[in-house]
Design a protein around this motif. Structure first.
Motif, PDB file in Angstrom:
ATOM      1  N   ARG A 113       1.700   5.063   1.152  1.00 10.30           N
ATOM      2  CA  ARG A 113       1.468   5.958   2.282  1.00 10.30           C
ATOM      3  C   ARG A 113       2.404   7.146   2.167  1.00 10.30           C
ATOM      4  O   ARG A 113       3.411   7.080   1.460  1.00 10.30           O
ATOM      5  CB  ARG A 113       1.651   5.254   3.615  1.00 10.30           C
ATOM      6  N   LEU A 137      -2.120  -1.037  -3.233  1.00 12.63           N
ATOM      7  CA  LEU A 137      -3.238  -0.202  -2.800  1.00 12.63           C
ATOM      8  C   LEU A 137      -2.761   1.251  -2.823  1.00 12.63           C
ATOM      9  O   LEU A 137      -1.969   1.665  -1.987  1.00 12.63           O
ATOM     10  CB  LEU A 137      -3.690  -0.625  -1.403  1.00 12.63           C
ATOM     11  N   GLU A 138      -3.224   1.992  -3.800  1.00  8.60           N
ATOM     12  CA  GLU A 138      -2.764   3.372  -3.979  1.00  8.60           C
ATOM     13  C   GLU A 138      -3.411   4.304  -2.967  1.00  8.60           C
ATOM     14  O   GLU A 138      -4.403   3.965  -2.331  1.00  8.60           O
ATOM     15  CB  GLU A 138      -3.081   3.839  -5.403  1.00  8.60           C
ATOM     16  N   TYR A 169       0.845  -1.187   0.000  1.00 12.82           N
ATOM     17  CA  TYR A 169       0.000   0.000   0.000  1.00 12.82           C
ATOM     18  C   TYR A 169       0.885   1.242   0.000  1.00 12.82           C
ATOM     19  O   TYR A 169       2.006   1.221   0.500  1.00 12.82           O
ATOM     20  CB  TYR A 169      -0.983   0.015   1.182  1.00 12.82           C
ATOM     21  N   LEU A 225       1.301  -4.678   2.840  1.00  9.83           N
ATOM     22  CA  LEU A 225      -0.065  -4.655   3.367  1.00  9.83           C
ATOM     23  C   LEU A 225      -0.287  -5.743   4.411  1.00  9.83           C
ATOM     24  O   LEU A 225      -0.828  -5.499   5.479  1.00  9.83           O
ATOM     25  CB  LEU A 225      -1.058  -4.806   2.211  1.00  9.83           C
ATOM     26  N   LEU A 267      -9.289  -3.398  -4.416  1.00  8.08           N
ATOM     27  CA  LEU A 267      -8.465  -2.442  -3.686  1.00  8.08           C
ATOM     28  C   LEU A 267      -7.091  -2.252  -4.311  1.00  8.08           C
ATOM     29  O   LEU A 267      -6.634  -1.127  -4.484  1.00  8.08           O
ATOM     30  CB  LEU A 267      -8.272  -2.899  -2.235  1.00  8.08           C
ATOM     31  N   CYS A 268      -6.423  -3.345  -4.633  1.00 13.04           N
ATOM     32  CA  CYS A 268      -5.014  -3.289  -5.038  1.00 13.04           C
ATOM     33  C   CYS A 268      -4.791  -3.363  -6.538  1.00 13.04           C
ATOM     34  O   CYS A 268      -3.650  -3.206  -6.989  1.00 13.04           O
ATOM     35  CB  CYS A 268      -4.245  -4.424  -4.365  1.00 13.04           C
ATOM     36  N   THR A 293      -4.721  -1.305   6.582  1.00 12.33           N
ATOM     37  CA  THR A 293      -4.302   0.084   6.581  1.00 12.33           C
ATOM     38  C   THR A 293      -4.219   0.557   5.143  1.00 12.33           C
ATOM     39  O   THR A 293      -3.686  -0.138   4.285  1.00 12.33           O
ATOM     40  CB  THR A 293      -2.920   0.218   7.254  1.00 12.33           C
ATOM     41  N   ALA A 294      -4.754   1.740   4.891  1.00 16.38           N
ATOM     42  CA  ALA A 294      -4.718   2.322   3.547  1.00 16.38           C
ATOM     43  C   ALA A 294      -4.300   3.775   3.648  1.00 16.38           C
ATOM     44  O   ALA A 294      -4.616   4.454   4.634  1.00 16.38           O
ATOM     45  CB  ALA A 294      -6.096   2.209   2.889  1.00 16.38           C
ATOM     46  N   SER A 300      -5.656   7.240  -1.495  1.00 20.05           N
ATOM     47  CA  SER A 300      -6.958   7.808  -1.794  1.00 20.05           C
ATOM     48  C   SER A 300      -6.968   9.248  -1.289  1.00 20.05           C
ATOM     49  O   SER A 300      -6.163   9.626  -0.447  1.00 20.05           O
ATOM     50  CB  SER A 300      -8.066   7.006  -1.113  1.00 20.05           C
ATOM     51  N   LEU A 309     -10.483   3.642  -2.311  1.00 21.11           N
ATOM     52  CA  LEU A 309     -11.446   3.644  -1.209  1.00 21.11           C
ATOM     53  C   LEU A 309     -12.763   4.330  -1.578  1.00 21.11           C
ATOM     54  O   LEU A 309     -13.697   4.329  -0.780  1.00 21.11           O
ATOM     55  CB  LEU A 309     -10.846   4.327   0.030  1.00 21.11           C
ATOM     56  N   THR A 343     -12.369  -5.151   6.713  1.00 19.15           N
ATOM     57  CA  THR A 343     -12.375  -6.078   5.580  1.00 19.15           C
ATOM     58  C   THR A 343     -13.522  -7.065   5.622  1.00 19.15           C
ATOM     59  O   THR A 343     -14.065  -7.427   4.593  1.00 19.15           O
ATOM     60  CB  THR A 343     -11.071  -6.902   5.530  1.00 19.15           C
TER      61      THR A 343
END
Length: 169
Positions: free
Chosen positions: A23, A89-90, A21, A38, A82-83, A159-160, A92, A108, A129
């Motif tokens: 961050r 997972l980029e 992901y 992730l 999501l990914c 976590t995103a 949002s 998201l 989830t």
């Protein structure tokens, strides 16, 4: 990961990968984008032949102690949503309107009701989830039996990266 790609046959495994992901972290006076894992200590092995994959992992002296599990169709769809196909997972982006998040862009978007916690300073969101892994059935919904894997392994939340650009009171 490299070991799996070199020591497991192409018949047993199409590819091995980890999910990541994006961050944001602030250091040296600027914000920097980083990729984090992730699901720590989890490697995904894509296979068309689960029995052959299991047999090859069992026969490998270095992989023998590891536990294999199958990801249900619903879990796979959720993770791909999501990914994406790339497994990342980029970030949002969203706004807070009267304390309720509204996602403007990113993976998201449309999942606002599953965001449990937002850390605006770290630019992170905690996303539930298990609610995504519901299988429709006649007369209601129930959890898919494989979805128990998420909770059993402590993946009830992920976590995103989420940047809140505006707060409207």
């Amino acid at each position: 990961m490299e070991f799996c790609n070199t020591h497991i046959s192409k018949k047993a495994m199409k590819k091995g990968f980890v999910l990541t992901y994006d961050r944001m972290r602030r250091y040296e006076g600027r914000w920097h984008s980083e990729q984090k894992i992730l699901f720590s200590a989890q490697i995904f092995l894509d296979s068309e032949n689960g029995r052959l994959l299991s047999k090859e992992v069992e026969n490998s002296s270095l992989l023998r102690g590891y536990k294999l599990f199958s990801v249900s169709k619903y879990e796979e769809l959720f993770l791909k949503k999501l990914c994406g196909e790339g497994g990342n997972l980029e970030m949002s982006e969203g706004i807070l309107r009267k304390g309720v998040p509204q996602i403007i862009r990113g993976p998201l978007k449309g999942m606002e009701n599953r965001i449990c916690k937002i850390d605006r300073h770290k630019r992170l969101a905690k996303v539930e989830t298990s609610a995504f892994l519901l299988k429709p059935e006649s007369g209601g919904q129930r959890k898919d039996s494989c979805a128990h894997f998420m909770e059993e392994w402590g993946f009830r939340y992920i976590t995103a990266g989420l940047e809140i650009t505006e707060k409207i009171v």
